[in-house]
Design a protein around this motif. Structure first.
Motif, PDB file in Angstrom:
ATOM      1  N   SER A 140     -21.327 -23.415  -8.394  1.00  0.00           N
ATOM      2  CA  SER A 140     -20.243 -22.525  -7.983  1.00  0.00           C
ATOM      3  C   SER A 140     -19.767 -22.828  -6.562  1.00  0.00           C
ATOM      4  O   SER A 140     -20.569 -22.903  -5.628  1.00  0.00           O
ATOM      5  CB  SER A 140     -20.731 -21.072  -8.072  1.00  0.00           C
ATOM      6  OG  SER A 140     -19.726 -20.191  -7.614  1.00  0.00           O
ATOM      7  N   GLY A 141     -18.448 -23.041  -6.426  1.00  0.00           N
ATOM      8  CA  GLY A 141     -17.859 -23.271  -5.116  1.00  0.00           C
ATOM      9  C   GLY A 141     -18.185 -24.638  -4.524  1.00  0.00           C
ATOM     10  O   GLY A 141     -17.977 -24.846  -3.330  1.00  0.00           O
ATOM     11  N   SER A 167     -18.904 -29.196  -5.365  1.00  0.00           N
ATOM     12  CA  SER A 167     -18.581 -30.346  -6.212  1.00  0.00           C
ATOM     13  C   SER A 167     -19.865 -30.971  -6.745  1.00  0.00           C
ATOM     14  O   SER A 167     -20.929 -30.842  -6.150  1.00  0.00           O
ATOM     15  CB  SER A 167     -17.780 -31.389  -5.434  1.00  0.00           C
ATOM     16  OG  SER A 167     -18.595 -31.992  -4.440  1.00  0.00           O
ATOM     17  N   TRP A 210     -14.882 -30.349  -8.774  1.00  0.00           N
ATOM     18  CA  TRP A 210     -15.054 -29.192  -7.902  1.00  0.00           C
ATOM     19  C   TRP A 210     -14.925 -27.918  -8.732  1.00  0.00           C
ATOM     20  O   TRP A 210     -13.939 -27.745  -9.456  1.00  0.00           O
ATOM     21  CB  TRP A 210     -13.984 -29.163  -6.814  1.00  0.00           C
ATOM     22  CG  TRP A 210     -14.226 -30.099  -5.682  1.00  0.00           C
ATOM     23  CD1 TRP A 210     -14.787 -29.803  -4.478  1.00  0.00           C
ATOM     24  CD2 TRP A 210     -13.880 -31.490  -5.617  1.00  0.00           C
ATOM     25  NE1 TRP A 210     -14.829 -30.922  -3.687  1.00  0.00           N
ATOM     26  CE2 TRP A 210     -14.282 -31.972  -4.363  1.00  0.00           C
ATOM     27  CE3 TRP A 210     -13.293 -32.390  -6.518  1.00  0.00           C
ATOM     28  CZ2 TRP A 210     -14.104 -33.286  -3.960  1.00  0.00           C
ATOM     29  CZ3 TRP A 210     -13.115 -33.712  -6.136  1.00  0.00           C
ATOM     30  CH2 TRP A 210     -13.516 -34.145  -4.875  1.00  0.00           C
ATOM     31  N   PHE A 211     -15.919 -27.066  -8.632  1.00  0.00           N
ATOM     32  CA  PHE A 211     -15.870 -25.756  -9.284  1.00  0.00           C
ATOM     33  C   PHE A 211     -15.403 -24.709  -8.285  1.00  0.00           C
ATOM     34  O   PHE A 211     -15.757 -24.756  -7.110  1.00  0.00           O
ATOM     35  CB  PHE A 211     -17.262 -25.350  -9.777  1.00  0.00           C
ATOM     36  CG  PHE A 211     -17.598 -25.830 -11.170  1.00  0.00           C
ATOM     37  CD1 PHE A 211     -16.858 -26.794 -11.818  1.00  0.00           C
ATOM     38  CD2 PHE A 211     -18.689 -25.292 -11.835  1.00  0.00           C
ATOM     39  CE1 PHE A 211     -17.178 -27.221 -13.091  1.00  0.00           C
ATOM     40  CE2 PHE A 211     -19.022 -25.704 -13.108  1.00  0.00           C
ATOM     41  CZ  PHE A 211     -18.268 -26.675 -13.746  1.00  0.00           C
ATOM     42  N   ARG A 212     -14.638 -23.757  -8.776  1.00  0.00           N
ATOM     43  CA  ARG A 212     -14.294 -22.597  -7.948  1.00  0.00           C
ATOM     44  C   ARG A 212     -15.521 -21.703  -7.849  1.00  0.00           C
ATOM     45  O   ARG A 212     -16.515 -21.899  -8.557  1.00  0.00           O
ATOM     46  CB  ARG A 212     -13.115 -21.847  -8.556  1.00  0.00           C
ATOM     47  CG  ARG A 212     -13.430 -21.204  -9.900  1.00  0.00           C
ATOM     48  CD  ARG A 212     -12.275 -20.291 -10.321  1.00  0.00           C
ATOM     49  NE  ARG A 212     -12.390 -19.824 -11.675  1.00  0.00           N
ATOM     50  CZ  ARG A 212     -13.153 -18.812 -12.083  1.00  0.00           C
ATOM     51  NH1 ARG A 212     -13.934 -18.183 -11.221  1.00  0.00           N
ATOM     52  NH2 ARG A 212     -13.165 -18.430 -13.345  1.00  0.00           N
ATOM     53  N   HIS A 213     -15.448 -20.697  -6.988  1.00  0.00           N
ATOM     54  CA  HIS A 213     -16.537 -19.719  -6.915  1.00  0.00           C
ATOM     55  C   HIS A 213     -16.541 -18.893  -8.198  1.00  0.00           C
ATOM     56  O   HIS A 213     -15.491 -18.478  -8.689  1.00  0.00           O
ATOM     57  CB  HIS A 213     -16.376 -18.807  -5.687  1.00  0.00           C
ATOM     58  CG  HIS A 213     -16.696 -19.513  -4.411  1.00  0.00           C
ATOM     59  ND1 HIS A 213     -17.987 -19.711  -3.977  1.00  0.00           N
ATOM     60  CD2 HIS A 213     -15.894 -20.098  -3.499  1.00  0.00           C
ATOM     61  CE1 HIS A 213     -17.963 -20.380  -2.843  1.00  0.00           C
ATOM     62  NE2 HIS A 213     -16.700 -20.627  -2.524  1.00  0.00           N
ATOM     63  N   GLU A 271     -11.752 -26.363 -10.367  1.00  0.00           N
ATOM     64  CA  GLU A 271     -10.680 -26.233  -9.380  1.00  0.00           C
ATOM     65  C   GLU A 271      -9.899 -27.536  -9.258  1.00  0.00           C
ATOM     66  O   GLU A 271      -8.680 -27.542  -9.174  1.00  0.00           O
ATOM     67  CB  GLU A 271     -11.294 -25.860  -8.034  1.00  0.00           C
ATOM     68  CG  GLU A 271     -10.305 -25.518  -6.965  1.00  0.00           C
ATOM     69  CD  GLU A 271     -11.010 -25.020  -5.726  1.00  0.00           C
ATOM     70  OE1 GLU A 271     -10.943 -25.728  -4.703  1.00  0.00           O
ATOM     71  OE2 GLU A 271     -11.631 -23.941  -5.777  1.00  0.00           O
ATOM     72  N   ARG A 272     -10.633 -28.660  -9.247  1.00  0.00           N
ATOM     73  CA  ARG A 272      -9.972 -29.959  -9.230  1.00  0.00           C
ATOM     74  C   ARG A 272     -10.939 -31.044  -9.676  1.00  0.00           C
ATOM     75  O   ARG A 272     -12.152 -30.835  -9.708  1.00  0.00           O
ATOM     76  CB  ARG A 272      -9.349 -30.281  -7.882  1.00  0.00           C
ATOM     77  CG  ARG A 272     -10.297 -30.520  -6.756  1.00  0.00           C
ATOM     78  CD  ARG A 272      -9.491 -30.709  -5.455  1.00  0.00           C
ATOM     79  NE  ARG A 272     -10.348 -30.613  -4.311  1.00  0.00           N
ATOM     80  CZ  ARG A 272     -10.692 -31.653  -3.552  1.00  0.00           C
ATOM     81  NH1 ARG A 272     -10.229 -32.853  -3.829  1.00  0.00           N
ATOM     82  NH2 ARG A 272     -11.465 -31.490  -2.508  1.00  0.00           N
TER      83      ARG A 272
END
Length: 194
Positions: free
Chosen positions: A99-100, A102, A127-130, A163-164
């Protein structure tokens, strides 16, 4: 129906979908190898070794008339492998660690035919979001993370956490198509011929 162009040394439905996407005709013979990493084995070396071992194992079982495509994909975070979760607690802990942040995905592909084996590697960063614990628990309840390395599927519900991405989307799914297409061309196999 046209004859297969190669043997896919994997039972992965995602790899089948990706080969279908680029119009490659194949038959499936899942490899039966030990996928345990060697002590201190680098992620890129592991992915390439296992892809090669899968292709070679199936080649040895085959009638030697079709090339064999082997593939392997692994995720790494903080120097630790992102494996398939053992249970809900393992999956939730893994996703919370990501979480949050990469993590890296190493996806290798190897094509073997006769006395030749050629391989290629794709490295991607995701990349993960929170994420909140409640949404991770709901994701586990969906059933999707149960058999997925890293406890998520980028092509499924898990996409909402991404996220990306820097690198290969198909590589994160399990078969880097750019590298696969280049190997197929080197062996004189056509793409888009379904």
């Amino acid at each position: 129906m046209a004859a297969p162009q190669l043997i896919l040394a994997s039972g992965s439905p995602r790899r089948r979908e990706l080969l279908d996407q680029i119009g490659v005709r194949y038959q499936i013979v899942a490899a039966d190898i030990d996928e345990t990493p060697f002590p201190h084995e680098a992620p890129d070396a592991l992915a390439l070794r296992l892809a090669r071992e899968k292709a070679q194992w199936v080649w040895q079982q085959s009638d030697k008339t079709l090339p064999v495509l082997g593939a392997d994909t692994h995720g790494v975070l903080d120097g630790q492998w992102l494996m398939k979760p053992k249970d809900e607690a393992d999956a939730c802990a893994m996703l919370l660690r990501m979480s949050g942040r990469s993590h890296d995905i190493y996806s290798a592909v190897v094509l073997c035919f006769e006395d030749s084996c050629l391989g290629a590697l794709s490295r991607s960063r995701v990349w993960f979001r929170h994420m909140q614990e409640a949404e991770i628990a709901a994701y586990w309840a969906s059933g999707e993370p149960r058999d997925k390395a890293g406890a998520y599927a980028i092509q499924g519900l898990g996409a909402v956490f991404v996220e990306r991405l820097e690198g290969s989307y198909s590589g994160v799914m399990g078969l880097p198509l750019f590298e696969t297409a280049n190997l197929l061309k080197q062996f004189g196999l056509s793409i888009g011929s379904r």
